[in-house]
Design a protein around this motif. Structure first.
Motif, mmCIF file in Angstrom:
data_model
loop_
_atom_site.group_PDB
_atom_site.id
_atom_site.type_symbol
_atom_site.label_atom_id
_atom_site.label_comp_id
_atom_site.label_asym_id
_atom_site.label_seq_id
_atom_site.Cartn_x
_atom_site.Cartn_y
_atom_site.Cartn_z
ATOM 1 N N PRO A 122 8.893 1.435 12.058
ATOM 2 C CA PRO A 122 9.973 0.928 12.636
ATOM 3 C C PRO A 122 9.733 0.113 13.863
ATOM 4 C CG PRO A 122 8.989 3.133 13.294
ATOM 5 C CD PRO A 122 8.067 3.204 12.620
ATOM 6 N N GLU A 123 8.788 -0.626 14.273
ATOM 7 C CA GLU A 123 8.581 -2.027 14.770
ATOM 8 C C GLU A 123 8.679 -3.200 13.947
ATOM 9 O OE1 GLU A 123 4.098 -1.226 13.791
ATOM 10 O OE2 GLU A 123 5.847 -0.144 13.964
ATOM 11 N N GLY A 124 8.488 -2.689 12.250
ATOM 12 C CA GLY A 124 8.862 -3.898 11.409
ATOM 13 C C GLY A 124 7.397 -4.404 10.691
ATOM 14 N N SER A 125 6.586 -3.870 10.858
ATOM 15 C CA SER A 125 5.023 -4.515 10.178
ATOM 16 C C SER A 125 4.395 -3.511 8.954
ATOM 17 C CB SER A 125 4.250 -3.951 11.359
ATOM 18 O OG SER A 125 4.028 -2.502 11.143
ATOM 19 N N PHE A 126 3.810 -3.400 8.727
ATOM 20 C CA PHE A 126 3.376 -2.808 7.155
ATOM 21 C C PHE A 126 2.284 -2.923 6.902
ATOM 22 C CE2 PHE A 126 7.116 -5.717 6.127
ATOM 23 C CZ PHE A 126 7.732 -4.247 5.319
ATOM 24 N N PRO A 127 1.927 -1.081 6.778
ATOM 25 C CA PRO A 127 0.708 -1.219 7.185
ATOM 26 C C PRO A 127 -0.360 -2.046 6.041
ATOM 27 C CG PRO A 127 1.229 0.888 6.294
ATOM 28 C CD PRO A 127 2.022 -0.163 6.056
ATOM 29 N N PRO A 133 -0.812 -7.568 11.292
ATOM 30 C CA PRO A 133 -0.072 -9.301 11.710
ATOM 31 C C PRO A 133 0.076 -9.652 9.633
ATOM 32 C CG PRO A 133 -1.507 -8.726 13.306
ATOM 33 C CD PRO A 133 -1.613 -7.560 12.761
ATOM 34 N N ASP A 134 -1.913 -9.320 9.459
ATOM 35 C CA ASP A 134 -1.638 -9.683 8.159
ATOM 36 C C ASP A 134 -1.491 -8.617 6.844
ATOM 37 O OD1 ASP A 134 -4.286 -7.433 8.768
ATOM 38 O OD2 ASP A 134 -4.938 -8.689 7.228
ATOM 39 N N VAL A 135 -1.155 -7.962 6.838
ATOM 40 C CA VAL A 135 -0.581 -7.649 5.974
ATOM 41 C C VAL A 135 0.752 -7.716 5.694
ATOM 42 C CG1 VAL A 135 -0.363 -4.984 5.164
ATOM 43 C CG2 VAL A 135 -2.095 -5.635 5.900
ATOM 44 N N THR A 136 1.409 -7.261 6.756
ATOM 45 C CA THR A 136 2.936 -7.480 7.388
ATOM 46 C C THR A 136 3.480 -9.537 6.227
ATOM 47 O OG1 THR A 136 3.149 -6.435 9.104
ATOM 48 C CG2 THR A 136 4.705 -7.960 8.828
ATOM 49 N N HIS A 159 5.780 -12.623 2.659
ATOM 50 C CA HIS A 159 5.167 -13.952 1.938
ATOM 51 C C HIS A 159 5.863 -13.127 0.492
ATOM 52 C CE1 HIS A 159 2.043 -17.415 0.818
ATOM 53 N NE2 HIS A 159 3.190 -17.302 -0.506
ATOM 54 N N ALA A 160 5.392 -12.225 0.500
ATOM 55 C CA ALA A 160 5.827 -12.459 -1.387
ATOM 56 C C ALA A 160 7.388 -11.145 -1.636
ATOM 57 C CB ALA A 160 4.936 -9.995 -1.714
ATOM 58 N N LEU A 161 8.327 -11.404 0.076
ATOM 59 C CA LEU A 161 9.531 -11.145 -0.445
ATOM 60 C C LEU A 161 9.565 -12.161 -0.289
ATOM 61 C CD1 LEU A 161 9.532 -8.127 2.534
ATOM 62 C CD2 LEU A 161 9.926 -7.714 0.103
ATOM 63 N N SER A 162 9.663 -13.903 0.567
ATOM 64 C CA SER A 162 10.069 -14.664 0.263
ATOM 65 C C SER A 162 10.120 -15.311 -1.215
ATOM 66 C CB SER A 162 9.957 -15.383 1.123
ATOM 67 O OG SER A 162 9.901 -14.730 3.059
ATOM 68 N N CYS A 163 8.951 -15.082 -1.462
ATOM 69 C CA CYS A 163 8.945 -15.478 -2.596
ATOM 70 C C CYS A 163 10.140 -15.193 -3.986
ATOM 71 C CB CYS A 163 7.198 -15.250 -3.306
ATOM 72 S SG CYS A 163 6.100 -16.257 -3.143
ATOM 73 N N VAL A 179 13.149 -8.210 6.432
ATOM 74 C CA VAL A 179 12.787 -9.113 6.404
ATOM 75 C C VAL A 179 12.941 -9.999 7.842
ATOM 76 C CG1 VAL A 179 13.219 -11.747 6.043
ATOM 77 C CG2 VAL A 179 13.187 -10.023 4.386
ATOM 78 N N GLN A 180 14.402 -9.724 8.740
ATOM 79 C CA GLN A 180 13.807 -9.679 9.484
ATOM 80 C C GLN A 180 13.192 -9.014 11.223
ATOM 81 O OE1 GLN A 180 15.690 -12.682 10.950
ATOM 82 N NE2 GLN A 180 15.074 -12.572 12.226
ATOM 83 N N ARG A 181 12.562 -7.642 10.771
ATOM 84 C CA ARG A 181 12.571 -7.054 11.277
ATOM 85 C C ARG A 181 10.572 -7.843 10.955
ATOM 86 N NH1 ARG A 181 12.842 -1.423 8.714
ATOM 87 N NH2 ARG A 181 11.608 -1.165 10.967
ATOM 88 N N ALA A 182 10.298 -7.606 9.476
ATOM 89 C CA ALA A 182 8.865 -7.770 10.277
ATOM 90 C C ALA A 182 8.362 -9.422 10.462
ATOM 91 C CB ALA A 182 8.473 -8.693 7.958
ATOM 92 N N LEU A 183 9.729 -10.442 9.916
ATOM 93 C CA LEU A 183 9.638 -12.013 11.003
ATOM 94 C C LEU A 183 9.319 -11.211 12.782
ATOM 95 C CD1 LEU A 183 9.606 -14.946 10.635
ATOM 96 C CD2 LEU A 183 12.118 -14.492 10.736
ATOM 97 N N ASN A 184 10.918 -10.419 12.979
ATOM 98 C CA ASN A 184 10.503 -10.313 14.625
ATOM 99 C C ASN A 184 9.009 -10.047 14.931
ATOM 100 O OD1 ASN A 184 12.969 -11.446 14.702
ATOM 101 N ND2 ASN A 184 13.897 -9.045 14.903
ATOM 102 N N TYR A 185 8.313 -8.852 14.215
ATOM 103 C CA TYR A 185 6.937 -8.191 14.255
ATOM 104 C C TYR A 185 6.360 -9.242 14.609
ATOM 105 C CZ TYR A 185 2.375 -6.235 13.655
ATOM 106 O OH TYR A 185 1.359 -6.260 13.976
ATOM 107 N N LEU A 186 6.169 -10.351 13.738
ATOM 108 C CA LEU A 186 5.057 -11.733 13.839
ATOM 109 C C LEU A 186 5.438 -12.397 14.698
ATOM 110 C CD1 LEU A 186 4.267 -11.500 10.136
ATOM 111 C CD2 LEU A 186 2.841 -11.268 11.121
ATOM 112 N N LEU A 187 6.649 -12.900 15.107
ATOM 113 C CA LEU A 187 6.479 -13.489 16.159
ATOM 114 C C LEU A 187 5.610 -13.031 17.569
ATOM 115 C CD1 LEU A 187 9.651 -15.064 15.598
ATOM 116 C CD2 LEU A 187 7.651 -15.909 15.130
#
Length: 537
Positions: free
Chosen positions: A348-353, A362-365, A370-374, A382-390
């Motif tokens: 829910p918070e945008g991360s991936f386990p 953070p590293d898995v996310t 990275h894979a989605l962008s490629c 994508v935006q949710r993952a980005l927000n989580y990393l920021l």
């Protein structure tokens, strides 16, 4: 970044040779040995006294004797010493009873040193351990008490939390999902019925293991021994442990890890194809057919093909490998299946386990992003993952990973993921802060002489993500940036002594239950970076 350094060429030749000399048609296979896993293999073998385990027992004994620390413990970190030492101590006590001659004398000395450590340093600390850590001692305490040797494990029995009612995990579960086995196995040893023994046998994987974890396989074998399990299942389990044993006599906690180690190496090279114009090694290209056969039905890859539960790190690495290093297109069926499977696991918070059911990292996310962008994927995920990393960036600019001790690792992974995104003010700030952290760490490692191969390699590899970008993303001037890279290469050169077949070992920085490593994991970032700088083909 300086891309024509003769230093890079020299380094690349040495590192590439060291990395690829152990490559097989199915990747790299070996991870470092673990005293805890080795102790459990020895415990099970000494208790069962299976005829086929005599060589396994002798080599486990030798490894534990050689790995004992001067203070009598096993392990490097304090938490490792507190867990590993009682297990190694009881295993060697059992071995001592079946020994003679010089081996018996060596075992006696090791036991005296271990007992001294346990009675002084460790005994004062065990009462302060949290219940979930103490729980892992229950199987050991049961075995010691069952053999009338409770004193071997004092004061642990009095400190154990009450056992929990747990069910036998499914074959595709991993990590925290297996923690309940510390309560379950002693219950099965004491009073397991035929149906429960059959359920344990049904969890055995095609490689002969249980969950591809050596210590859990040893406990499962004890369960079958004490519960009159099928001889075939026992033989396959012992064969697995024998195959898992490393040349030093120890066993890694996870075996096999060929997909994990190989996918990581391929990822480190593939990630530099776009920012540095690097060419993907032909040695890795030849592994692509094998990689594709390892994909599971639901689209994920696992750390080993024998384990049925896929994990997100390995899957993201393979996707990046196929797209950037292998020239696959985004509509490649394997890539599409993998991306669909990855997206199902976003939290829910945008991360991936790493695995389903675990917390996000953070590293898995970063790897999934990275894979989605490629693949050119854009969407809410994508935006949710980005927000989580920021939001997960630390005040010092780093990102800290769950599965690696060094913040250099997590930070380098996120920088590569973020540089694949379109320009955005918030992303730009995060990139500069992350790069400043890596640059500072690189300078401290090179100036103080405290750096090691994996740490310097990760710093340089992470900074390489910014090489082809605009200067305003750098935390300093381009000249200062290039100078820091050259200093990093010089420090690597001093460590490697280019042209020498001897590559220095780095600390064990990867973490499962305990720290571990493998030479390809230590070499990958430095080898990929120097090869890219030297334009090696």
């Amino acid at each position: 970044m300086v891309t024509t350094s003769p230093l890079a060429h020299e380094l690349a030749c040495s590192l590439q040779a060291a990395l690829f000399h152990s490559l097989t048609p199915t990747g790299w296979h070996r991870a470092s040995s673990c005293p805890y896993a080795t102790a459990w293999a020895l415990l099970a073998a000494e208790i069962t006294q299976e005829a086929q385990t005599s060589d396994l027992r002798a080599r486990c004994q030798r490894y534990l004797l050689e790995q004992q620390q001067p203070d009598g413990s096993w392990g490097r970190e304090l938490h490792e010493q507190l867990i590993m030492t009682p297990h190694a101590y009881v295993a060697l006590q059992l071995a001592y009873r079946h020994s003679a001659g010089e081996v018996r004398r060596a075992l006696r000395q090791a036991l005296l040193r271990a007992r001294s450590f346990l009675r002084t340093v460790a005994a004062a600390l065990y009462p302060r351990l949290p219940p979930e850590v103490l729980r892992c001692f229950r199987p050991l305490c049961w075995l010691a008490e069952h053999r009338g040797e409770r004193h071997w494990v004092e004061p642990l029995p009095e400190l154990l939390p009450l056992p929990r009612p747990v069910q036998l995990p499914e074959p595709d579960q991993m990590c925290w999902q297996l923690a309940g086995l510390a309560d379950l196995f002693p219950q099965l040893w004491q009073a397991g019925d035929a149906g429960e023994i059959e359920a344990v046998e049904a969890r055995q994987l095609i490689n002969g293991s249980w969950w591809s974890v050596t210590d859990l396989t040893a406990m499962a074998l004890l369960t079958l021994e004490l519960g009159a399990g099928r001889p075939l299942a026992r033989r396959q389990g012992w064969r697995y442990l024998q195959e898992a044993q490393n040349s030093d006599g120890g066993l890694p906690q996870f075996y096999d890890s060929e997909l994990f180690v190989t996918a990581y190496v391929g990822f480190t090279y593939a990630a530099l194809v776009r920012p540095l114009g690097a060419r993907f090694p032909e040695e890795l290209r030849r592994l692509e057919p094998w990689l594709r056969t390892c994909q599971q039905v639901e689209g994920l890859w696992s750390f080993t093909p024998a384990f049925p539960g896929g994990d997100l790190d390995d899957t993201a690495w393979v996707v990046i490998w196929l797209l950037e290093g292998g020239g696959a297109l985004a509509d490649d069926p394997a890539v599409k299946r993998a991306l669909a499977a990855l997206l199902k696991h976003q939290l829910p918070e945008g991360s991936f386990p790493s695995w389903a059911g675990l917390a996000g990292d953070p590293d898995v996310t970063a790897h999934v992003l990275h894979a989605l962008s490629c693949a050119g994927y854009e969407g809410v995920a994508v935006q949710r993952a980005l927000n989580y990393l920021l939001s997960s960036q630390q005040p010092d600019g780093a990102w800290r990973a769950t599965w690696h001790r060094s913040p250099l690792y997590g930070t380098a992974q996120v920088l590569h993921a973020l540089t694949r995104r379109p320009r955005d003010p918030a992303v730009d700030v995060a990139l500069r802060r992350g790069a400043a952290y890596l640059l500072k760490q690189l300078q401290e490692q090179t100036a103080g002489g405290t750096g090691h191969l994996e740490g310097i390699g990760l710093s340089l590899w992470g900074l390489a993500a910014l090489t082809g970008g605009p200067d305003d993303l750098l935390p300093c001037s381009r000249t200062q940036f290039d100078q820091a890279i050259l200093q990093g290469l010089a420090a690597l050169h001093q460590l490697v002594r280019a042209g020498s077949p001897q590559i220095p070992a780095s600390p064990a920085l990867w973490i499962a239950q305990f720290s571990y490593t493998a030479q390809p994991l230590q070499l990958a970032a430095a080898a990929a970076l120097t090869a890219a700088l030297a334009h090696l083909r």
